[in-house]
Design a protein around this motif. Structure first.
Motif, short mmCIF file in Angstrom:
data_model
loop_
_atom_site.label_atom_id
_atom_site.label_comp_id
_atom_site.label_asym_id
_atom_site.label_seq_id
_atom_site.Cartn_x
_atom_site.Cartn_y
_atom_site.Cartn_z
N SER A 1 0.82 -1.22 0.05
CA SER A 1 0.01 0.09 0.00
C SER A 1 0.73 1.19 0.06
CB SER A 1 -0.88 0.10 1.28
OG SER A 1 -0.25 0.08 2.43
N PHE A 2 2.09 1.06 0.27
CA PHE A 2 2.99 2.30 0.34
C PHE A 2 3.21 2.93 -0.91
CE2 PHE A 2 7.23 4.38 0.31
CZ PHE A 2 6.93 5.18 1.54
N TYR A 3 2.95 1.89 -1.94
CA TYR A 3 2.90 2.59 -3.70
C TYR A 3 1.88 3.66 -3.78
CZ TYR A 3 6.18 -1.04 -5.43
OH TYR A 3 7.51 -1.68 -5.71
N LEU A 4 0.90 3.60 -2.96
CA LEU A 4 -0.16 4.63 -2.98
C LEU A 4 0.42 5.90 -2.51
CD1 LEU A 4 -3.28 2.63 -1.86
CD2 LEU A 4 -2.92 3.06 -4.12
N LEU A 5 1.11 5.63 -1.28
CA LEU A 5 1.67 7.07 -0.72
C LEU A 5 2.61 7.73 -1.86
CD1 LEU A 5 2.11 9.04 1.56
CD2 LEU A 5 3.87 7.53 2.35
N VAL A 6 3.45 6.91 -2.54
CA VAL A 6 4.54 7.36 -3.33
C VAL A 6 4.21 7.90 -4.73
CG1 VAL A 6 6.42 6.66 -4.69
CG2 VAL A 6 6.25 5.86 -2.41
N GLY A 7 3.01 7.11 -5.16
CA GLY A 7 2.50 7.11 -6.49
C GLY A 7 1.29 8.09 -6.60
N LYS B 1 -2.10 19.88 -12.95
CA LYS B 1 -2.24 18.38 -13.07
C LYS B 1 -1.19 17.72 -13.94
CE LYS B 1 -6.25 18.46 -15.60
NZ LYS B 1 -6.42 19.99 -15.85
N CYS B 2 -0.57 18.75 -14.89
CA CYS B 2 0.22 17.90 -15.64
C CYS B 2 1.63 17.57 -14.65
CB CYS B 2 0.81 19.02 -16.71
SG CYS B 2 -0.58 19.25 -18.00
N SER B 3 2.34 18.46 -14.03
CA SER B 3 3.31 18.21 -13.15
C SER B 3 2.88 17.08 -12.06
CB SER B 3 3.66 19.41 -12.32
OG SER B 3 2.82 20.03 -11.56
N ILE B 4 1.58 17.09 -11.71
CA ILE B 4 1.24 15.79 -10.62
C ILE B 4 1.38 14.71 -11.45
CG2 ILE B 4 -0.66 14.72 -9.40
CD1 ILE B 4 -1.62 17.71 -8.68
N ILE B 5 0.96 14.59 -12.64
CA ILE B 5 0.98 13.34 -13.49
C ILE B 5 2.28 12.53 -13.44
CG2 ILE B 5 0.27 12.32 -15.65
CD1 ILE B 5 -2.18 13.87 -15.81
N ALA B 6 3.28 13.88 -13.94
CA ALA B 6 4.53 13.59 -14.24
C ALA B 6 5.28 12.96 -13.05
CB ALA B 6 5.29 14.79 -14.83
N HIS B 7 5.04 13.79 -11.99
CA HIS B 7 5.59 13.17 -10.73
C HIS B 7 5.03 12.01 -10.28
CE1 HIS B 7 7.03 14.93 -6.43
NE2 HIS B 7 7.12 13.71 -6.73
N SER B 8 4.02 11.64 -10.53
CA SER B 8 3.44 10.28 -10.37
C SER B 8 3.93 9.14 -10.87
CB SER B 8 1.88 10.27 -10.34
OG SER B 8 1.30 9.01 -10.10
N VAL C 1 7.47 4.34 -11.66
CA VAL C 1 8.36 3.43 -12.45
C VAL C 1 9.59 3.55 -11.87
CG1 VAL C 1 9.46 3.72 -14.61
CG2 VAL C 1 7.15 4.41 -14.76
N ALA C 2 10.16 4.52 -11.20
CA ALA C 2 11.27 4.44 -10.50
C ALA C 2 11.39 3.44 -9.35
CB ALA C 2 11.70 5.87 -9.94
N LEU C 3 10.33 3.33 -8.49
CA LEU C 3 10.24 2.47 -7.42
C LEU C 3 10.05 1.05 -8.02
CD1 LEU C 3 10.32 2.31 -4.41
CD2 LEU C 3 7.83 2.69 -4.36
N GLY C 4 9.13 1.08 -8.95
CA GLY C 4 8.79 -0.29 -9.51
C GLY C 4 10.19 -0.98 -9.99
N SER C 5 10.88 0.03 -10.57
CA SER C 5 12.10 -0.55 -11.52
C SER C 5 13.33 -0.94 -10.27
CB SER C 5 12.85 0.47 -12.40
OG SER C 5 13.05 1.63 -11.52
N ILE C 6 13.44 -0.28 -9.45
CA ILE C 6 14.10 -0.69 -8.13
C ILE C 6 13.79 -1.72 -7.32
CG2 ILE C 6 15.19 0.02 -6.14
CD1 ILE C 6 14.87 3.16 -6.94
N PHE C 7 12.34 -1.93 -7.13
CA PHE C 7 11.95 -3.11 -6.62
C PHE C 7 12.19 -4.45 -7.59
CE2 PHE C 7 8.47 -6.33 -5.29
CZ PHE C 7 8.74 -6.15 -4.26
N GLU C 8 12.17 -4.13 -8.83
CA GLU C 8 12.44 -5.69 -9.62
C GLU C 8 13.97 -5.91 -9.74
OE1 GLU C 8 10.45 -7.58 -11.13
OE2 GLU C 8 8.76 -6.70 -10.22
N THR C 9 14.65 -4.74 -9.42
CA THR C 9 16.30 -5.18 -9.51
C THR C 9 16.75 -5.86 -8.61
OG1 THR C 9 16.65 -3.00 -10.92
CG2 THR C 9 18.33 -3.83 -9.78
N VAL C 10 16.11 -5.64 -7.20
CA VAL C 10 16.55 -6.27 -6.07
C VAL C 10 15.84 -7.48 -5.76
CG1 VAL C 10 17.12 -3.87 -5.06
CG2 VAL C 10 15.06 -4.98 -4.38
N LYS C 11 14.96 -8.03 -6.53
CA LYS C 11 14.02 -9.07 -6.31
C LYS C 11 15.11 -10.27 -6.64
CE LYS C 11 9.90 -9.73 -7.45
NZ LYS C 11 8.59 -9.77 -8.30
#
Length: 217
Positions: free
Chosen positions: A119-125, A195-202, A207-217
């Motif tokens: 659920s932390f992905y909800l906080l980050v994303g 809205k545009c900067s929010i979407i870009a940030h999200s 993507v960044a957190l997901g890629s890091i998560f996949e790398t350390v699995k």
């Protein structure tokens, strides 16, 4: 101006409280009701900030036509700017990870928490992009709109502030966050739509957190 700065500081405190609540529910393996209450408090604080923000809008800020503009559609031009911005941010992070062969302190801390509770992905994303864009972009440019500074100088300062808040140590990732914050500021100023900067940030966060998560699995 003084009142705006005070409200700016209060917004940071409100966001810090929300982060603390999320961390407490995650680390404490809280029940679903604790998560629901935390989300309700987050929404309440966010709505209050939006409401009181209207009292601090000034003439020079309105002349720039920088708005939250929730109801308006995103134009094709702004979609193009948003796309270029997201690709640039992800490219910078990819190059940083390849060249530095490591992750930033901020990313490592987020990853450790995310591995404990999805659920932390909800906080980050979701939560973080909303609050951080409201604070770093909307409030920042409102507070500093009266200063006789060029838009690009404000972008650089905004990126620096963003970096200090995300990577407190002066390591190799400090300029990376500086660039990321500057790109988000540029997206906001070029699209004139939060809205545009929010979407870009999200997108960048997920993507960044997901890629890091996949790398350390």
């Amino acid at each position: 101006m003084f009142a705006q700065i005070l409200f700016y500081i209060a917004s940071f405190c409100g966001y810090a409280i929300i982060q603390l609540l999320f961390l407490m529910t995650i680390k404490g393996q809280a029940s679903i009701w604790a998560h629901i209450i935390t989300w309700i408090l987050a929404i309440v604080i966010y709505v209050l900030e939006l409401h009181y923000f209207k009292h601090f809008e000034n003439k020079s800020f309105k002349e720039k036509e920088l708005e939250i503009n929730w109801k308006g559609k995103i134009s094709m031009k702004n979609i193009g700017i948003l796309t270029v911005g997201v690709v640039s941010m992800l490219t910078i992070q990819l190059l940083a990870a390849f060249l530095l062969k490591t992750t930033s302190n901020n990313q490592q801390a987020l990853l450790e928490i995310a591995q404990k509770d999805i659920s932390f992905y909800l906080l980050v994303g979701v939560v973080a992009p909303f609050f951080e864009e409201l604070i770093f972009r909307q409030f920042f440019f409102n507070c500093f709109s009266n200063l006789k500074l060029s838009g690009y100088i404000q972008i650089v300062l905004n990126g620096l502030f963003f970096s200090v808040m995300h990577e407190s140590r002066l390591d190799f990732y400090f300029p990376v966050y500086w660039l990321l914050g500057s790109i988000l500021a540029l997206i906001y100023l070029k699209t004139k739509d939060l809205k545009c900067s929010i979407i870009a940030h999200s997108i960048n966060n997920l993507v960044a957190l997901g890629s890091i998560f996949e790398t350390v699995k």
